[in-house]
Design a protein around this motif. Structure first.
Motif, PDB file in Angstrom:
ATOM      1  N   ILE A 174      52.998  34.925  82.735  1.00 14.94           N
ATOM      2  CA  ILE A 174      53.294  36.265  83.249  1.00 14.94           C
ATOM      3  C   ILE A 174      53.027  36.221  84.745  1.00 14.94           C
ATOM      4  O   ILE A 174      51.963  35.773  85.184  1.00 14.94           O
ATOM      5  N   LEU A 175      54.015  36.619  85.524  1.00 16.90           N
ATOM      6  CA  LEU A 175      53.845  36.663  86.976  1.00 16.90           C
ATOM      7  C   LEU A 175      54.121  38.095  87.428  1.00 16.90           C
ATOM      8  O   LEU A 175      55.216  38.613  87.246  1.00 16.90           O
ATOM      9  N   SER A 176      53.100  38.724  87.976  1.00 15.80           N
ATOM     10  CA  SER A 176      53.236  40.101  88.451  1.00 15.80           C
ATOM     11  C   SER A 176      52.963  40.111  89.950  1.00 15.80           C
ATOM     12  O   SER A 176      52.334  39.198  90.479  1.00 15.80           O
ATOM     13  N   GLY A 177      53.427  41.177  90.615  1.00 18.37           N
ATOM     14  CA  GLY A 177      53.107  41.216  92.038  1.00 18.37           C
ATOM     15  C   GLY A 177      53.662  42.412  92.765  1.00 18.37           C
ATOM     16  O   GLY A 177      54.365  43.253  92.188  1.00 18.37           O
ATOM     17  N   GLN A 178      53.304  42.453  94.041  1.00 23.44           N
ATOM     18  CA  GLN A 178      53.672  43.586  94.885  1.00 23.44           C
ATOM     19  C   GLN A 178      54.110  43.092  96.265  1.00 23.44           C
ATOM     20  O   GLN A 178      53.351  42.434  96.971  1.00 23.44           O
ATOM     21  N   ASN A 228      52.645  45.350  78.122  1.00 23.96           N
ATOM     22  CA  ASN A 228      53.227  44.021  77.921  1.00 23.96           C
ATOM     23  C   ASN A 228      53.654  43.793  76.474  1.00 23.96           C
ATOM     24  O   ASN A 228      54.636  43.105  76.210  1.00 23.96           O
ATOM     25  N   ILE A 252      57.037  42.066  75.230  1.00 20.32           N
ATOM     26  CA  ILE A 252      57.000  40.782  74.512  1.00 20.32           C
ATOM     27  C   ILE A 252      57.699  40.921  73.153  1.00 20.32           C
ATOM     28  O   ILE A 252      58.365  39.991  72.685  1.00 20.32           O
ATOM     29  N   GLU A 271      49.201  34.853  86.500  1.00 19.26           N
ATOM     30  CA  GLU A 271      49.332  34.798  87.960  1.00 19.26           C
ATOM     31  C   GLU A 271      49.802  36.146  88.480  1.00 19.26           C
ATOM     32  O   GLU A 271      50.734  36.743  87.918  1.00 19.26           O
ATOM     33  N   VAL A 272      49.176  36.598  89.536  1.00 17.91           N
ATOM     34  CA  VAL A 272      49.571  37.853  90.189  1.00 17.91           C
ATOM     35  C   VAL A 272      49.547  37.618  91.698  1.00 17.91           C
ATOM     36  O   VAL A 272      48.689  36.888  92.200  1.00 17.91           O
ATOM     37  N   PHE A 273      50.509  38.215  92.408  1.00 16.90           N
ATOM     38  CA  PHE A 273      50.488  38.091  93.872  1.00 16.90           C
ATOM     39  C   PHE A 273      50.481  39.476  94.503  1.00 16.90           C
ATOM     40  O   PHE A 273      50.855  40.467  93.874  1.00 16.90           O
ATOM     41  N   THR A 274      50.074  39.511  95.742  1.00  7.84           N
ATOM     42  CA  THR A 274      50.189  40.763  96.495  1.00  7.84           C
ATOM     43  C   THR A 274      50.365  40.470  97.976  1.00  7.84           C
ATOM     44  O   THR A 274      49.879  39.458  98.485  1.00  7.84           O
ATOM     45  N   ARG A 281      44.236  46.094  92.507  1.00  2.00           N
ATOM     46  CA  ARG A 281      45.414  46.175  91.643  1.00  2.00           C
ATOM     47  C   ARG A 281      45.772  44.774  91.127  1.00  2.00           C
ATOM     48  O   ARG A 281      46.142  44.591  89.966  1.00  2.00           O
ATOM     49  N   THR A 330      45.713  43.825  87.203  1.00  2.00           N
ATOM     50  CA  THR A 330      46.968  43.405  86.570  1.00  2.00           C
ATOM     51  C   THR A 330      46.775  42.046  85.892  1.00  2.00           C
ATOM     52  O   THR A 330      47.245  41.819  84.774  1.00  2.00           O
ATOM     53  N   ASP A 355      44.971  42.479  82.620  1.00  2.00           N
ATOM     54  CA  ASP A 355      45.875  43.011  81.594  1.00  2.00           C
ATOM     55  C   ASP A 355      46.822  41.911  81.097  1.00  2.00           C
ATOM     56  O   ASP A 355      47.048  41.757  79.893  1.00  2.00           O
ATOM     57  N   ASP A 356      47.357  41.132  82.044  1.00  2.00           N
ATOM     58  CA  ASP A 356      48.334  40.097  81.678  1.00  2.00           C
ATOM     59  C   ASP A 356      47.706  38.966  80.871  1.00  2.00           C
ATOM     60  O   ASP A 356      48.335  38.419  79.955  1.00  2.00           O
ATOM     61  N   SER A 414      47.757  39.155  77.141  1.00  2.00           N
ATOM     62  CA  SER A 414      49.028  39.005  76.429  1.00  2.00           C
ATOM     63  C   SER A 414      49.412  37.541  76.221  1.00  2.00           C
ATOM     64  O   SER A 414      50.412  37.254  75.584  1.00  2.00           O
TER      65      SER A 414
END
Lengths: 460, 454
Positions: free
Chosen positions: A44-48, A117, A121, B64-67, B77, B81, B84-85, B88
């Motif tokens: 899972i790759l999340s970001g802003q 999620n 999924i 993995e999360v980026f900002t 944040r 995140t 939370d991820d 899963s």
């Protein structure tokens, strides 16, 4: 993200430094992708994304700078440094900005970031199971969910602040069929400018089966032939050809130097008279749709080719200055990290008069290109090359055996005159278009097309 | 927020949320893109963007999360995140955090001369001057200077920093007669201000564009081809994914179980060297902070090893090839500076050895998803080049496509040239290459390529 007073200050610094147009682009973009690999959540790759671009014009010259240091001092300094490079005459008055509200033609119901999620999924697992169940030859299935919640603010020295929020949802399904010696793949990637309701409205299981069928079909396919022959492009994803080989040549950046294949040709016959082409950013929830473009201009329905005659280009603000034509709402960018430029939105061939069966029946020997993959096109020479992901031979008016490793090549300025039958049934395929201002969602639409003569490159 | 403050905040937040381990990679990308037209008009785009990528591990799962929002709110944040991820994901899927203790080589690939104000405009002016000749014109030359600072920290106390820069050049030489127009797009890159052979690249662009005015289309068939060194690296970009631990661990690569076996022609030795002198992306540590080292993937055609990050290399006890293209891209097991080791034959000798065939000087659609299928290995790419008869160049070819399968192509490499060249990194976001790795090769003589032409 920034107070209006600071936006006014930045624009005033640009204008008072010598620019005759200044623009501030702000972006706060939340993204997520979830990869399900052979049934297990792999990553899972999340970001802003969060930043600002400042653009200044003086005549037809342009300076662009971008940063994610949004401190007042940094932004004013960047505006000042950029203005000093333009060496224009300073304006004395400041700029006052007023808010402009755009019509939302692309409503969304379930904002992806508000959906957990596990629900996402669940959709991916359904897609995986459908693909896997298609055949024991399907050895690997990758499914990926992708979402983006993009908030933009565009302030310009025209005196307006435009704000917009766009929500995108998409999935990719990639199947691999294998016999242990060789692998073949099937790949589909539908999406829409809407929220998670997309999964409920779309036939996700049917899409998974289609991707699986494509991989299995190719595993048993022989090599494509080589030669010049009639080619029938299927509706939907076949439109990648039109997007790449013709669409890019009609972007103002391709014609403004005067060296483009279609520079100065408005009013000229550039295609067979049965061919009509439109770029329409106003289609509700279309993958390439916009309320406003990334320069604050409302999207339009732009007729590019009418009865084979070139009628218009896709024009951004800078192109407008260089060509002396009004902007068409085509100024787009992937993010604040790019200066906007003229780009396509939802580009489509207007439906014609033929049923699909009539078109296939008209071909004695040729290639039916069902799915077209990536390719390249040269906007000066119009030379193009595309991989055909899934293709079949046509013999005596019937679709026959599948073939693989086919590609189609040629020169679009000639091929446009070879399009001699246009089908009735329009379909779209969603893609990401990569060009100077980054990778953008675009929808490519077309009915079935027959091209009387095209070079097919195979391995036989 | 600077890196130290960022690391301290992430440490505090990650501990508070109960992460078992974490990695932080901060990348600061700076770029100056300069365009100079033949009318002398200069354009510039400048940028400085910094972002953070966080990989948090909890109960054997990692997300993995980026900002790009490097304030406390943005980092909070990011950590929440990630929390939370991770819930899963599959347990046991996480690659471990590097424990530290290894030694790092010294790599110096930062040239301050590239940052000088006058460097890019002078280089662009020089190119525009030399590429406008007779019937050949060059409207604009673009010179881009990229600097990147990579800062890596993890929960085991590893803390590292490396800064490098390089420049790229892009221009198109167009040969025009009243009847037709042909062009050659040229790329070049170097990590030293004196690393550009302007005369050489302008001459190659001008002569190639001019020669193409007389080009014919070859007859379709199966050919032997010499791929000139400035495009042969594109082939390396096409097949090197087969040796990625990510592809191998999923069983997608058809060479997954071929370690110790011959998978390529005997002339082929393939090396990935993150410590390569003058390598564009050379770095003493990877995106996970693991010390890097040179790896021989193929030796005389025999598969020796794969490229691993800490997740894919757990069984093999290997790592050091875990890279992110940018902070907003996933961590992959990927190459850094990967190249075919040069041999002893020059291009004339390769053509002589070939006899009849094609000397290829231009390839397009070389990237995965365009002309190349990374899973099946099938490729189909439009090409241009010279006709070779009895070992000598005679006339040019255009409007044809070469096709084949990379697994077969590897076995059909008959000979390698003596001059190594790297292809230009394909860039979409300024300063952030769009593909993993820097790909190089000497010229390659390859048999059995399908050509689709007349």
């Amino acid at each position: 993200m920034l107070p209006h007073s600071l936006l006014e200050e930045i624009i005033t610094v640009g204008i008072s430094g010598g620019a005759d147009y200044a623009e501030v682009f702000l972006e706060d973009n939340v993204k997520k992708q979830i990869a399900l690999d052979n049934g297990a959540v792999e990553s899972i790759l999340s970001g802003q994304d969060y930043g600002c671009g400042i653009r200044l014009f003086l005549g037809t010259s342009s300076i662009y700078t971008f940063t994610n240091d949004l401190s007042r001092n940094n932004l004013l300094q960047l505006a000042q440094e950029s203005a000093s490079q333009l060496q224009g005459t300073a304006a004395t008055s400041g700029v006052s900005l007023y808010e402009s509200v755009s019509v939302n033609r692309n409503p969304y119901l379930w904002v992806p970031s508000s959906v957990g999620n596990s629900k996402k999924i669940g959709y991916l697992e359904t897609i995986h199971k459908s693909a896997k169940a298609y055949s024991p030859e399907i050895k690997h299935v990758s499914v990926r969910h992708w979402e983006m919640d993009r908030k933009r603010t565009i302030a310009t020295s025209d005196g307006l602040i435009h704000s917009d929020r766009s929500v995108y949802t998409r999935f990719f399904v990639k199947t691999m069929a294998s016999n242990g010696v060789e692998n073949q793949t099937g790949f589909l990637r539908p999406g829409a400018l809407k929220g998670m309701e997309f999964y409920e409205e779309y036939d996700i299981e049917g899409c998974a089966r289609e991707a699986a069928k494509s991989a299995v079909t190719l595993l048993h396919a022989g090599p494509a032939p080589t030669g010049v022959m009639p080619v029938v492009l299927a509706n939907g994803n076949g439109a990648v050809f039109v997007h790449e080989a013709i669409g890019h040549s009609l972007e103002s950046t391709a014609v403004e130097s005067g060296n483009g294949a279609y520079s100065g040709k408005i009013g000229s016959q550039i295609a067979n008279s049965c061919f009509n082409l439109v770029d329409d950013g106003t289609i509700p929830n279309g993958w390439g749709s916009l309320n406003i473009d990334d320069e604050g201009i409302a999207a339009t329905r732009n007729v590019l080719i009418k009865d084979g005659i070139l009628t218009g280009y896709m024009v951004d603000r800078l192109g407008s200055r260089r060509l002396g034509l009004p902007p068409t709402g085509a100024g787009r960018r992937q993010s604040y990290r790019f200066a906007p430029t003229s780009r396509m939105t939802n580009t489509m061939v207007v439906p014609g008069q033929y049923e699909d069966e009539e078109i296939i029946r008209s071909v004695d020997y040729g290639l039916f290109a069902k799915e077209i993959g990536g390719g390249t096109a040269n906007v000066v020479t119009t030379d193009y090359n595309f991989n055909v992901l899934e293709a079949y031979m046509i013999r005596n008016g019937q679709i026959c055996e599948p073939v693989r490793a086919a590609c189609i090549t040629g020169r679009a300025s000639e091929t446009l005159f070879e399009i001699d039958m246009v089908g009735k049934h329009l379909a779209f395929g969603q893609g990401m278009c990569g060009a100077a201002s980054g990778s953008l969602p675009v929808d490519n639409g077309q009915p079935m097309l027959r091209i009387g003569k095209m070079t097919v490159g195979g391995r036989k | 927020m600077n890196f130290r403050e960022c690391r301290e905040t992430v440490t505090e937040l990650a501990q508070a949320q109960g992460f078992d381990g974490w990695e932080l990679e901060c990348l600061t990308n700076e770029s100056v893109l300069t365009g100079l037209g033949k009318d002398g008009k200069l354009s510039r785009t400048t940028s400085r963007v910094k972002g953070a990528a966080f990989r948090g591990i909890k109960a054997g799962r990692s997300a993995e999360v980026f900002t790009e929002r490097l304030d406390r709110q943005g980092l909070e944040r990011m950590i929440l995140t990630a929390l939370d991820d991770t819930a899963s994901l599959q347990p046991g899927s996480a690659g471990p955090v590097y424990a530290g203790g290894g030694s790092y080589e010294t790599v110096n690939n930062y040239d301050p001369a590239l940052d000088e104000e006058s460097f890019a405009p002078e280089l662009a002016r020089n190119i525009v001057q030399k590429a406008n000749r007779g019937i050949v014109f060059c409207d604009e030359a673009q010179v881009s200077v990229y600097s990147r600072t990579r800062q890596v920290a993890n929960s085991a106390g590893v803390e590292l920093e490396h800064r490098y820069n390089y420049a790229t050049v892009l221009f198109t030489a167009t040969a025009r007669t009243p009847e037709k127009m042909r062009e050659k797009m040229m790329f070049a890159s170097a990590n030293r201000a004196d690393g550009f052979d302007v005369d050489g690249i302008c001459e190659a662009a001008v002569s190639t564009a001019k020669d193409l005015l007389e080009a014919e289309t070859p007859e379709s068939g199966t050919y032997s081809i010499v791929f000139r060194n400035d495009i042969a690296g594109d082939l390396v970009a096409g097949f090197s994914i087969f040796f990625s631990g990510s592809q191998v661990s999923k069983g997608i690569s058809l060479v997954s179980d071929k370690q110790g076996s011959r998978v390529a022609g005997q002339a082929v030795t393939l090396i990935d060297d993150p410590l390569l002198k003058n390598g564009l992306f050379s770095c003493p540590f990877d995106s996970q902070g693991v010390p890097t080292k040179s790896k021989t993937i193929l030796e005389n055609g025999v598969l020796k090893e794969f490229l691993h990050n800490t997740a894919t290399g757990q069984a093999a006890g290997d790592a050091g090839s875990g890279w992110r293209i940018n902070y907003d891209e996933p961590l992959e097991a990927a190459p850094c500076n990967i190249y075919v080791k040069p041999g002893t034959a020059n291009d004339a000798a390769l053509c002589a050895q070939m006899g009849d065939g094609i000397y290829l000087t231009s390839l397009t659609a070389t990237f995965h998803g365009a002309g190349v299928n990374a899973v099946s290995g099938d490729f189909s790419m439009p090409a241009k080049g010279y006709r070779v008869k009895a070992g000598k160049l005679c006339g040019t070819y255009e409007l044809f496509t070469i096709s084949g399968n990379y697994y077969e192509l590897l076995n059909n490499i008959r000979a390698v040239g003596d001059q190594l060249a790297f292809v230009n990194p394909y860039m979409i976001i300024p300063g952030a290459p769009a593909e993993y790795g820097n790909y190089g090769s000497p010229s390659l003589l390859i048999d059995g390529i399908s050509v689709s032409g007349r």
